[in-house]
Design a protein around this motif. Structure first.
Motif, short mmCIF file in Angstrom:
data_model
loop_
_atom_site.label_atom_id
_atom_site.label_comp_id
_atom_site.label_asym_id
_atom_site.label_seq_id
_atom_site.Cartn_x
_atom_site.Cartn_y
_atom_site.Cartn_z
N LYS A 1 -7.98 -14.47 48.94
CA LYS A 1 -7.26 -13.65 49.91
C LYS A 1 -8.24 -12.83 50.75
O LYS A 1 -8.12 -12.74 51.97
N THR A 2 -9.22 -12.23 50.09
CA THR A 2 -10.25 -11.47 50.80
C THR A 2 -11.04 -12.38 51.73
O THR A 2 -11.42 -11.99 52.84
N GLY A 3 -11.28 -13.60 51.27
CA GLY A 3 -12.00 -14.57 52.10
C GLY A 3 -11.28 -14.86 53.41
O GLY A 3 -11.91 -14.99 54.46
N TYR A 4 -9.94 -14.95 53.37
CA TYR A 4 -9.18 -15.17 54.61
C TYR A 4 -9.43 -14.03 55.60
O TYR A 4 -9.61 -14.25 56.79
N PHE A 5 -9.43 -12.82 55.07
CA PHE A 5 -9.67 -11.65 55.93
C PHE A 5 -11.04 -11.72 56.60
O PHE A 5 -11.19 -11.50 57.79
N GLU A 6 -12.05 -12.01 55.78
CA GLU A 6 -13.42 -12.11 56.30
C GLU A 6 -13.49 -13.18 57.39
O GLU A 6 -14.11 -12.99 58.44
N VAL B 1 -0.26 -20.47 53.37
CA VAL B 1 -1.17 -19.55 52.69
C VAL B 1 -0.39 -18.40 52.03
O VAL B 1 -0.61 -18.08 50.86
N TYR B 2 0.55 -17.81 52.79
CA TYR B 2 1.36 -16.73 52.20
C TYR B 2 2.17 -17.25 51.00
O TYR B 2 2.32 -16.55 50.00
N CYS B 3 2.70 -18.47 51.11
CA CYS B 3 3.45 -19.02 49.97
C CYS B 3 2.53 -19.22 48.76
O CYS B 3 2.94 -18.98 47.62
N GLY B 4 1.29 -19.63 49.03
CA GLY B 4 0.30 -19.77 47.96
C GLY B 4 0.00 -18.44 47.29
O GLY B 4 -0.12 -18.35 46.07
N MET B 5 -0.09 -17.39 48.11
CA MET B 5 -0.33 -16.05 47.56
C MET B 5 0.87 -15.60 46.72
O MET B 5 0.71 -14.97 45.68
N ARG B 6 2.07 -15.94 47.20
CA ARG B 6 3.27 -15.57 46.46
C ARG B 6 3.30 -16.30 45.11
O ARG B 6 3.58 -15.69 44.06
N ALA B 7 2.98 -17.59 45.14
CA ALA B 7 2.97 -18.37 43.89
C ALA B 7 1.94 -17.80 42.90
O ALA B 7 2.13 -17.89 41.69
N ALA B 8 0.87 -17.20 43.45
CA ALA B 8 -0.18 -16.63 42.59
C ALA B 8 0.11 -15.18 42.20
O ALA B 8 -0.71 -14.53 41.54
N GLY B 9 1.28 -14.65 42.63
CA GLY B 9 1.63 -13.27 42.28
C GLY B 9 0.85 -12.22 43.06
O GLY B 9 0.75 -11.07 42.62
N LEU B 10 0.31 -12.59 44.21
CA LEU B 10 -0.47 -11.64 45.02
C LEU B 10 0.37 -10.95 46.09
O LEU B 10 -0.01 -9.88 46.58
N VAL B 11 1.45 -11.60 46.52
CA VAL B 11 2.41 -10.96 47.43
C VAL B 11 3.82 -11.30 46.97
O VAL B 11 4.02 -12.25 46.20
N GLU B 12 4.78 -10.49 47.45
CA GLU B 12 6.18 -10.73 47.10
C GLU B 12 7.03 -10.65 48.35
O GLU B 12 6.78 -9.80 49.22
#
Lengths: 228, 228
Positions: free
Chosen positions: B79-84, B128-139
């Motif tokens: 996630k941080t990598g996307y920001f960078e 990407v957002y769905c991937g973050m959601r699946a990983a419990g990083l966003v809801e």
């Protein structure tokens, strides 16, 4: 009685909004009014002076509605009123936001006025958010509300130029622009949603239904339109 | 070995970013490279062709980093990598976003490519957002994530032109632009904050400290700079 000066301003605004400021010359404006270019130059020395006066009118309107109700707590109806006012003022001067960088690059004095306007609007906007918080309509500490306000500002002032840049000229129309601007208010609602409380949260569905076009999210709406 | 073609692209990008595309002619580019205008025209028929190729390079870079890790769950480091990556790609092609409306108005084929790029990026961004959601990083449900993504896109692509329009030319510098872009990432973090969960919420303070300039909110930072 409408003066020639007022007629020039009104017609210029209409032509700028319809065709984009770059595509409208002082000759076009004089033609549309049925007056001579000389008569127009008597009132405004150049197009920049017309733009500056239209900008001042727009800025005064926005600053005017960013005020707190006196001697009473803010209500949900006030909050909705701010939205309506934002939408109306952005629609009335949509040429400004579609091509702001260009306009400010051309005219340093306009840039100075614009900077004061943004500064003033954000200060007032913060007071409005604090008023909503005091009324139990939003929740968040000062840093959160300032971050939210800045994002709301950038979104509100960039949305028109963002969607306009995506729609091919052949597909552009007033009706489409109006719909896309309404969808922009839906995007502002998305920004605010996590911070809404009380009546502004209870009635969120109602407000979304008013602004969201055809119940669609913006990605679907935009690319549906473009691919048609 | 660097070809003349590559040198032209690199120098053009540098000049566009420093001075704005409008203020750089093909003659300026040839001068900076110490080649003749004829040699430049041998490689690119006009400035529009240079811009189109720089745009394609930028678009390929963005689409390239908007991919999900294969065969494993997304992590906070991803996630941080996307920001960078967003920050780096926006910095590398900052001239594009400062004056996008103007560039697209001049060139219908560039507009078509830009529309495909936005469409493609938003589809990937949603994955990407769905991937973050699946990983419990966003809801958030799909509609919420799509609203968030659209706001992130408009903010990320409008921020540079917004802040640039406020800073008087005499005050502009590379260091200031870089700081303001970093503050733009802070504004994206403000957008996301309500939806963060797990490690991305726990380490939010750390990420904010990395991007927020001098621990200031954006209103204070911007107007502090302008009023200096």
């Amino acid at each position: 009685m409408t003066t020639t000066r007022q007629r020039i301003l009104r017609t210029s605004l209409d032509l700028f909004n319809r065709h984009g400021e770059r595509n409208v010359s002082t000759n076009h404006i004089a033609d549309a009014l049925g007056i001579s270019p000389g008569n127009l130059y008597y009132h405004f020395r150049n197009k920049g002076e017309i733009i500056a006066e239209l900008f001042d009118g727009y800025a005064a309107q926005v600053i005017g509605f960013l005020t707190l109700p006196e001697d009473r707590t803010m209500t949900w109806a006030d909050k909705t009123g701010y939205f309506e006012s934002i939408l109306d003022s952005m629609w009335a001067a949509r040429f400004l936001h579609r091509d702001l960088g260009h306009l400010l690059n051309q005219d340093d004095r306009l840039r100075d006025r614009y900077v004061s306007f943004v500064d003033h609007s954000l200060q007032r906007g913060f007071d409005v958010y604090c008023g909503m918080r005091a009324a139990g309509l939003v929740e968040g500490d000062d840093a959160t509300l300032r971050g939210l306000l800045m994002n709301t500002w950038v979104l509100a002032t960039s949305w028109a130029s963002f969607v306009h840049s995506l729609v091919p000229p052949a597909r552009q129309s007033e009706a489409l622009d109006r719909d896309l601007l309404s969808q922009g208010v839906y995007q502002i609602l998305c920004l605010e949603t996590p911070y809404l409380r009380g009546e502004s949260l209870e009635r969120l569905g109602e407000v979304i239904a008013r602004y969201q076009v055809d119940g669609q999210d913006s990605m679907s709406l935009l690319f549906g339109l473009i691919r048609q």
